[in-house]
Design a protein around this motif. Sequence first.
Motif, PDB file in Angstrom:
ATOM      1  N   TYR A 230       0.815  -1.218   0.000  1.00  0.00           N
ATOM      2  CA  TYR A 230       0.000   0.000   0.000  1.00  0.00           C
ATOM      3  C   TYR A 230       0.848   1.268   0.000  1.00  0.00           C
ATOM      4  O   TYR A 230       1.773   1.411   0.802  1.00  0.00           O
ATOM      5  CB  TYR A 230      -0.909   0.026   1.232  1.00  0.00           C
ATOM      6  N   TYR A 249       4.162   7.321  -6.430  1.00  0.00           N
ATOM      7  CA  TYR A 249       3.426   8.126  -5.456  1.00  0.00           C
ATOM      8  C   TYR A 249       3.172   9.534  -5.995  1.00  0.00           C
ATOM      9  O   TYR A 249       2.063  10.078  -5.838  1.00  0.00           O
ATOM     10  CB  TYR A 249       4.208   8.205  -4.144  1.00  0.00           C
ATOM     11  N   LEU A 252       0.175   9.763  -8.270  1.00  0.00           N
ATOM     12  CA  LEU A 252      -1.148   9.842  -7.654  1.00  0.00           C
ATOM     13  C   LEU A 252      -1.616  11.281  -7.525  1.00  0.00           C
ATOM     14  O   LEU A 252      -2.811  11.578  -7.644  1.00  0.00           O
ATOM     15  CB  LEU A 252      -1.135   9.170  -6.275  1.00  0.00           C
ATOM     16  N   CYS A 258      -8.672  10.775  -8.100  1.00  0.00           N
ATOM     17  CA  CYS A 258      -8.181   9.838  -7.094  1.00  0.00           C
ATOM     18  C   CYS A 258      -8.781  10.183  -5.726  1.00  0.00           C
ATOM     19  O   CYS A 258      -8.805  11.352  -5.325  1.00  0.00           O
ATOM     20  CB  CYS A 258      -6.664   9.886  -7.029  1.00  0.00           C
ATOM     21  N   GLY A 260      -8.238  10.432  -2.121  1.00  0.00           N
ATOM     22  CA  GLY A 260      -7.070  10.440  -1.253  1.00  0.00           C
ATOM     23  C   GLY A 260      -7.314  10.979   0.132  1.00  0.00           C
ATOM     24  O   GLY A 260      -6.413  10.953   0.974  1.00  0.00           O
ATOM     25  N   ASN A 266      -7.768   4.091  -1.661  1.00  0.00           N
ATOM     26  CA  ASN A 266      -6.606   3.218  -1.545  1.00  0.00           C
ATOM     27  C   ASN A 266      -5.792   3.267  -2.824  1.00  0.00           C
ATOM     28  O   ASN A 266      -6.325   3.512  -3.914  1.00  0.00           O
ATOM     29  CB  ASN A 266      -7.033   1.763  -1.298  1.00  0.00           C
ATOM     30  N   ALA A 267      -4.508   2.993  -2.685  1.00  0.00           N
ATOM     31  CA  ALA A 267      -3.631   2.822  -3.839  1.00  0.00           C
ATOM     32  C   ALA A 267      -2.576   1.801  -3.436  1.00  0.00           C
ATOM     33  O   ALA A 267      -1.897   1.980  -2.418  1.00  0.00           O
ATOM     34  CB  ALA A 267      -2.978   4.140  -4.246  1.00  0.00           C
ATOM     35  N   ARG A 290     -13.073   1.224  -8.855  1.00  0.00           N
ATOM     36  CA  ARG A 290     -11.708   0.722  -8.642  1.00  0.00           C
ATOM     37  C   ARG A 290     -11.030   0.540  -9.992  1.00  0.00           C
ATOM     38  O   ARG A 290     -11.601  -0.064 -10.913  1.00  0.00           O
ATOM     39  CB  ARG A 290     -11.760  -0.584  -7.858  1.00  0.00           C
ATOM     40  N   VAL A 344      -5.930   1.572  -7.832  1.00  0.00           N
ATOM     41  CA  VAL A 344      -6.186   2.897  -7.256  1.00  0.00           C
ATOM     42  C   VAL A 344      -7.692   3.156  -7.299  1.00  0.00           C
ATOM     43  O   VAL A 344      -8.370   2.786  -8.257  1.00  0.00           O
ATOM     44  CB  VAL A 344      -5.406   3.994  -8.023  1.00  0.00           C
ATOM     45  N   ASP A 345      -8.210   3.762  -6.242  1.00  0.00           N
ATOM     46  CA  ASP A 345      -9.640   4.058  -6.154  1.00  0.00           C
ATOM     47  C   ASP A 345      -9.926   5.463  -6.674  1.00  0.00           C
ATOM     48  O   ASP A 345      -9.308   6.441  -6.222  1.00  0.00           O
ATOM     49  CB  ASP A 345     -10.125   3.929  -4.701  1.00  0.00           C
TER      50      ASP A 345
END
Length: 367
Positions: A230, A249, A252, A258, A260, A266-267, A290, A344-345
């Motif tokens: 994660y 990272y 993201l 995303c 966050g 989550n990622a 997702r 990644v969500d």
Amino acid sequence: MVWVPLSPTSSDRRAPLRAPSTTTMSLEWLTDWSWSLDGLRDFIATGIQSFRDCDATALVAVACLLVLFVWYCYHVGREQPRAYTTVNALMQSAEANGVQNGFVYCQSPECVRCSHHDGLNQKLYHNLQEYAKRYSWSGMGRIHKGIREQGRYLNSRPSIQKPEVFFLPDLPTTPYFSRDTQKHDVELLERNFQTILCEFETLYKAFSNCSLPQGWKMNSTPSGEWFTFYLVNQGMCVPRNCRRCPRTYRLLGSLRTCIGNNVFGNACISVLSPGTVIAEHYGPTNIRIRCHLGLKTPSNCELVVGGEPQCWAEGRCLLFDDSFLHTAFHEGAPEEGPRVVFMVDLWHPNVAAAERQALDFIFAPGR
């Protein structure tokens, strides 16, 4: 029948109408009165004269009505969610067996799905009220409706889609989403496929030295092994892991949708070894989609969402709603190696900007 006031005496014909006193106000006087323009006029005139004469009975009656009105307004403003079944109650049968959707029940206090709290709906409603006081109720109708009716929504959903924590009503539902749903983020991830893959391969080399290197987590499965690394876990950055994947990272931060800042974001890098089957389960909410970017996709690997199977492809994104019943498996040969995706969500495209801000506040990590 029209009510006519008692005729005044000849010596007092010009005297204004007065409200009947307590002793003179009889049941007959009330029942003889009927609604008409003349009756309404006389009633208003009587009420005005009562105030002028400081009629105690009328003043007390008005005061009582005002108190009742204020109490009603307060009660409506403080109204709590309806006492439907809470998330905690929905999962008691699973807890009794120590199993949750095929997984060993983890009982982690940090896990939004596994840590059950009494009065969850009341807590969410309190958070919504706090948000509205700071900002606005504008645009909060769907969230307000969702929290008030949460137990009913979760309990009455068809078995194919049952988010375990929060259901936002009136969102379009489908197991899979088109790549154009979040076109910018999908294209950005795919352009950076080689960057993410390179950082994964550096991480994965550590598996040759120990069974579970630092930063990796092993998830419970009926067969095989499922590992996750994660970068963001339920809205919380994992600094040590992010330092080991700095370019991924940073990527993201360039994604527009995303999640966050709340517990549903989550990622991670997800690895399935050959022979692994993930038990069927539901995600915690329908406010997200997702995204899986295929990094390594051997043959005989499938994702099944809502009964519909799909295969991953290297360098391509696959979007799905994990609040639908879903599973994944890797039935390839051992020499083919693991199936690896970067997960990644992203926000559901039909969740409005104002709703996203409110949900970030309501479901902020640690709230």
